[in-house]
Design a protein around this motif. Structure first.
Motif, mmCIF file in Angstrom:
data_model
loop_
_atom_site.group_PDB
_atom_site.id
_atom_site.type_symbol
_atom_site.label_atom_id
_atom_site.label_comp_id
_atom_site.label_asym_id
_atom_site.label_seq_id
_atom_site.Cartn_x
_atom_site.Cartn_y
_atom_site.Cartn_z
ATOM 1 N N PHE A 130 -7.822 27.002 -2.753
ATOM 2 C CA PHE A 130 -6.856 25.925 -2.912
ATOM 3 C C PHE A 130 -6.832 25.418 -4.357
ATOM 4 C CE2 PHE A 130 -6.018 21.296 -2.784
ATOM 5 C CZ PHE A 130 -4.688 21.337 -2.367
ATOM 6 N N HIS A 131 -7.975 25.326 -4.992
ATOM 7 C CA HIS A 131 -8.017 24.872 -6.385
ATOM 8 C C HIS A 131 -7.342 25.873 -7.315
ATOM 9 C CE1 HIS A 131 -11.835 22.455 -5.147
ATOM 10 N NE2 HIS A 131 -10.715 21.860 -4.761
ATOM 11 N N SER A 132 -7.486 27.152 -7.022
ATOM 12 C CA SER A 132 -6.774 28.163 -7.817
ATOM 13 C C SER A 132 -5.267 28.002 -7.671
ATOM 14 C CB SER A 132 -7.211 29.564 -7.382
ATOM 15 O OG SER A 132 -8.585 29.774 -7.586
ATOM 16 N N PHE A 133 -4.813 27.692 -6.464
ATOM 17 C CA PHE A 133 -3.385 27.440 -6.245
ATOM 18 C C PHE A 133 -2.920 26.203 -7.011
ATOM 19 C CE2 PHE A 133 -0.737 24.514 -3.679
ATOM 20 C CZ PHE A 133 0.494 25.104 -3.907
ATOM 21 N N VAL A 134 -3.723 25.141 -7.036
ATOM 22 C CA VAL A 134 -3.336 23.914 -7.739
ATOM 23 C C VAL A 134 -3.155 24.174 -9.226
ATOM 24 C CG1 VAL A 134 -4.126 21.609 -8.382
ATOM 25 C CG2 VAL A 134 -4.384 22.390 -6.026
ATOM 26 N N ARG A 174 5.159 26.431 -1.335
ATOM 27 C CA ARG A 174 5.274 25.339 -0.373
ATOM 28 C C ARG A 174 4.400 25.594 0.854
ATOM 29 N NH1 ARG A 174 8.656 21.130 0.465
ATOM 30 N NH2 ARG A 174 8.894 20.416 2.619
ATOM 31 N N THR A 175 4.303 26.847 1.276
ATOM 32 C CA THR A 175 3.440 27.176 2.407
ATOM 33 C C THR A 175 1.998 26.772 2.128
ATOM 34 O OG1 THR A 175 4.886 29.027 2.993
ATOM 35 C CG2 THR A 175 2.646 29.055 3.879
ATOM 36 N N GLU A 176 1.528 27.040 0.917
ATOM 37 C CA GLU A 176 0.158 26.662 0.553
ATOM 38 C C GLU A 176 0.041 25.154 0.356
ATOM 39 O OE1 GLU A 176 -3.700 28.175 0.115
ATOM 40 O OE2 GLU A 176 -1.839 29.279 0.513
ATOM 41 N N PHE A 177 1.102 24.537 -0.158
ATOM 42 C CA PHE A 177 1.089 23.098 -0.410
ATOM 43 C C PHE A 177 0.951 22.307 0.889
ATOM 44 C CE2 PHE A 177 3.746 19.250 -0.478
ATOM 45 C CZ PHE A 177 3.072 18.492 -1.428
ATOM 46 N N GLU A 178 1.585 22.770 1.951
ATOM 47 C CA GLU A 178 1.551 22.039 3.216
ATOM 48 C C GLU A 178 0.183 22.085 3.886
ATOM 49 O OE1 GLU A 178 4.666 23.862 5.391
ATOM 50 O OE2 GLU A 178 6.285 22.724 4.396
ATOM 51 N N GLN A 179 -0.700 22.946 3.423
ATOM 52 C CA GLN A 179 -2.047 23.038 3.990
ATOM 53 C C GLN A 179 -3.081 22.275 3.157
ATOM 54 O OE1 GLN A 179 -2.889 27.215 4.327
ATOM 55 N NE2 GLN A 179 -1.110 27.628 5.641
ATOM 56 N N VAL A 209 -15.086 14.785 -3.551
ATOM 57 C CA VAL A 209 -16.261 15.639 -3.730
ATOM 58 C C VAL A 209 -16.180 16.262 -5.122
ATOM 59 C CG1 VAL A 209 -16.516 16.072 -1.280
ATOM 60 C CG2 VAL A 209 -15.087 17.595 -2.653
ATOM 61 N N ASP A 210 -17.278 16.774 -5.594
ATOM 62 C CA ASP A 210 -17.323 17.253 -6.982
ATOM 63 C C ASP A 210 -16.284 18.333 -7.257
ATOM 64 O OD1 ASP A 210 -19.299 15.487 -7.455
ATOM 65 O OD2 ASP A 210 -20.924 16.945 -7.643
ATOM 66 N N ALA A 211 -16.132 19.296 -6.338
ATOM 67 C CA ALA A 211 -15.201 20.402 -6.581
ATOM 68 C C ALA A 211 -13.767 19.894 -6.692
ATOM 69 C CB ALA A 211 -15.323 21.432 -5.464
ATOM 70 N N ASN A 212 -13.378 18.960 -5.811
ATOM 71 C CA ASN A 212 -12.023 18.412 -5.871
ATOM 72 C C ASN A 212 -11.799 17.601 -7.139
ATOM 73 O OD1 ASN A 212 -11.346 19.552 -3.401
ATOM 74 N ND2 ASN A 212 -11.893 17.723 -2.239
ATOM 75 N N ALA A 221 -7.237 21.987 3.378
ATOM 76 C CA ALA A 221 -7.950 22.727 2.330
ATOM 77 C C ALA A 221 -8.941 21.845 1.582
ATOM 78 C CB ALA A 221 -6.945 23.337 1.365
ATOM 79 N N VAL A 222 -8.590 20.590 1.298
ATOM 80 C CA VAL A 222 -9.496 19.729 0.524
ATOM 81 C C VAL A 222 -10.749 19.363 1.318
ATOM 82 C CG1 VAL A 222 -7.668 18.762 -0.920
ATOM 83 C CG2 VAL A 222 -8.206 17.680 1.265
ATOM 84 N N ARG A 223 -10.723 19.543 2.626
ATOM 85 C CA ARG A 223 -11.897 19.261 3.459
ATOM 86 C C ARG A 223 -12.561 20.535 3.976
ATOM 87 N NH1 ARG A 223 -7.824 15.767 5.169
ATOM 88 N NH2 ARG A 223 -8.236 13.535 4.808
ATOM 89 N N GLY A 224 -12.068 21.680 3.579
ATOM 90 C CA GLY A 224 -12.575 22.939 4.112
ATOM 91 C C GLY A 224 -13.898 23.350 3.494
ATOM 92 N N ASP A 225 -14.293 24.586 3.823
ATOM 93 C CA ASP A 225 -15.533 25.136 3.289
ATOM 94 C C ASP A 225 -15.349 25.474 1.813
ATOM 95 O OD1 ASP A 225 -14.852 28.303 3.212
ATOM 96 O OD2 ASP A 225 -13.924 27.328 4.952
ATOM 97 N N PRO A 226 -16.426 25.754 1.108
ATOM 98 C CA PRO A 226 -16.314 26.029 -0.336
ATOM 99 C C PRO A 226 -15.351 27.151 -0.688
ATOM 100 C CG PRO A 226 -18.603 25.645 0.246
ATOM 101 C CD PRO A 226 -17.831 25.683 1.535
ATOM 102 N N GLU A 227 -15.300 28.203 0.137
ATOM 103 C CA GLU A 227 -14.392 29.315 -0.171
ATOM 104 C C GLU A 227 -12.940 28.877 -0.027
ATOM 105 O OE1 GLU A 227 -13.473 32.998 -1.541
ATOM 106 O OE2 GLU A 227 -15.450 32.081 -1.384
ATOM 107 N N THR A 228 -12.633 28.107 1.012
ATOM 108 C CA THR A 228 -11.269 27.595 1.185
ATOM 109 C C THR A 228 -10.890 26.659 0.049
ATOM 110 O OG1 THR A 228 -11.532 27.763 3.593
ATOM 111 C CG2 THR A 228 -9.741 26.382 2.773
ATOM 112 N N GLN A 229 -11.809 25.785 -0.347
ATOM 113 C CA GLN A 229 -11.530 24.884 -1.462
ATOM 114 C C GLN A 229 -11.306 25.649 -2.759
ATOM 115 O OE1 GLN A 229 -14.649 21.976 -1.783
ATOM 116 N NE2 GLN A 229 -14.022 20.863 0.058
#
Length: 447
Positions: free
Chosen positions: A242-246, A222-227, A285-288, A231-239
């Protein structure tokens, strides 16, 4: 002829003449005596050459030549010894003063030995330390990552070790964080990590007031979910994180079972996945978009069934979002193709084939797999046909009518001997050759 001339062997060496007790004479014959002394010197040069003066008034005039040389040599040796001793002392003093060595200096270790100087090689058993929880969890997660097939055989042993180590709420929090981090960081480990989380949620004994393993794991997610909005607008490393968490959350939804019922899934994860996919499609964006496609391929059929049972049109909403992305978004050609394939997959019921009718009620009309196990035949011109072919009966009867298609291995009348009778008969030439061979063999045996 000179009276000092002597032809005897050893002539020319220093011998005292009877009339001349010494080398040093008066001033008149001094030059002659000195030249005679030079002719009488040995071939080997002496180590020291005594200084003789032409007019020497020392008491040595009264001594013999041999006594004087011995005394002079002893004095020179004593002087030389004292000089060398003093020189050695001076050299030692200078070395000590200029030396940088110290008795308290650290031990010298050659560079080639440093790589083997590990404390583990010199462990005497007294300084042994128990492995920490972090080291142990990292080790067996790495083992499961490299050998996922050993999960069933190793998970029970791993759980037993964790039950002996995880005895406090703090250690349980550390365990949850380690498993979550490794499951989202190690590539292709999300499935095995989700299976491990499901097993531990049922078999870990500890249940502190702060929450059991399953509750702490959901809090961490939930902590990661609330961010997600950031995360979807962050830099490539943050994305990427976040995608690994999804994807891990998707695996967790498929594998995490509720204790109250076998096979029941956590409803809270179902709604969370819906919100995550909406966030991904709202930022096309392509990564999302790639992450959303992977998640729907992984969980689409299960999510679609769950939402249909509850009467929620969430899947139709997601499909409309995908269509809007295809119309408006400036995604790459490959991503656009992936989205089109996903819509096609959903229209085919996620590639699933419904269960066929029961064997006793199956007909070609209600079972698409009715003719699946039927053999394939070929006509004379090589055209294949099966029982599903409308002209199957007619073509099959033609094959049966061809007598050469089914060759009876037992012969025309069903007698097996008829097939091999002709092969057992020998021609006249073969019979004659066989008889000659037998006669020749008998003759050689009697000899």
């Amino acid at each position: 002829m000179n009276e000092n001339f002597d032809r005897a062997p050893g002539a020319g060496r220093s011998r005292n003449l009877p009339g001349d007790p010494g080398f040093v004479g008066t001033a008149v014959d001094g030059e002659t005596k000195t030249m005679l002394f030079n002719q009488r010197e040995p071939l080997r040069q002496p180590r020291t050459c005594p200084p003789f003066a032409e007019n020497n008034a020392s008491p040595a005039n009264d001594l013999g030549v041999g006594d004087f040389k011995k005394q002079n040599k002893l004095q020179q040796n004593a002087n030389a010894n004292s000089t060398s001793a003093s020189k050695r002392c001076n050299d030692v003093d200078s070395v000590i003063k200029s030396s940088k060595l110290s008795a308290s200096a650290p031990e010298f270790v050659p560079s080639g030995i440093g790589m083997y100087e590990d404390a583990a090689f010199y462990d005497d058993g007294e300084s042994y330390e128990e492995p920490s929880l972090s080291d142990m969890v990292t080790d067996f997660l790495g083992h499961l990552s490299s050998s996922p097939g050993s999960f069933e055989s190793d998970v029970e042993h791993i759980t037993g070790m964790l039950n002996s180590l995880v005895t406090t709420g703090e250690s349980l929090h550390e365990l949850v964080e380690l498993i979550y981090t490794q499951s989202t960081a190690i590539p292709n480990f999300s499935y095995t990590g989700a299976r491990l989380c499901n097993y531990l949620s049922h078999h870990l004994n500890i249940s502190p007031p702060s929450g059991n393993f399953r509750q702490l794991l959901l809090k961490r997610c939930r902590t990661e979910f609330e961010q997600r909005g950031v995360a979807v607008r962050g830099d490539p490393e943050t994305q990427k994180k976040f995608h690994s968490f999804v994807l891990f959350l998707g695996e967790l939804y498929l594998n995490l079972e509720v204790k109250s019922g076998k096979g029941l899934r956590a409803e809270i994860l179902l709604s969370a996945l819906n919100d995550l996919m909406k966030s991904l499609f709202d930022n096309p964006v392509d990564a999302n978009l790639i992450c959303a496609v992977k998640l729907l391929k992984l969980t689409g059929s299960v999510l679609d069934d769950a939402w249909k049972e509850s009467g929620k049109p969430h899947m139709e909403e997601l499909i409309r979002k995908i269509e809007n992305v295809l119309l408006d978004a400036t995604c790459s050609r490959d991503v656009r193709q992936m989205l089109l394939k996903l819509v096609e997959l959903r229209s085919s019921d996620w590639g699933r084939v419904r269960a066929a009718a029961a064997a006793n009620n199956a007909t070609p009309d209600n079972d698409p797999n009715y003719f699946m196990n039927e053999p394939t035949f070929y006509t004379e011109d090589g055209t294949p046909f099966t029982a599903a072919d409308p002209e199957y009966a007619e073509k099959y009867q033609e094959i049966l009518d061809r007598q050469d298609y089914f060759h009876d291995i037992d012969g025309e009348n069903g007698n097996e001997s008829e097939l091999y009778d002709s092969e057992d008969e020998m021609g006249p030439e073969i019979e004659e050759a066989f008889e000659n061979f037998c006669l020749e063999s008998e003759r050689k045996r009697k000899q």
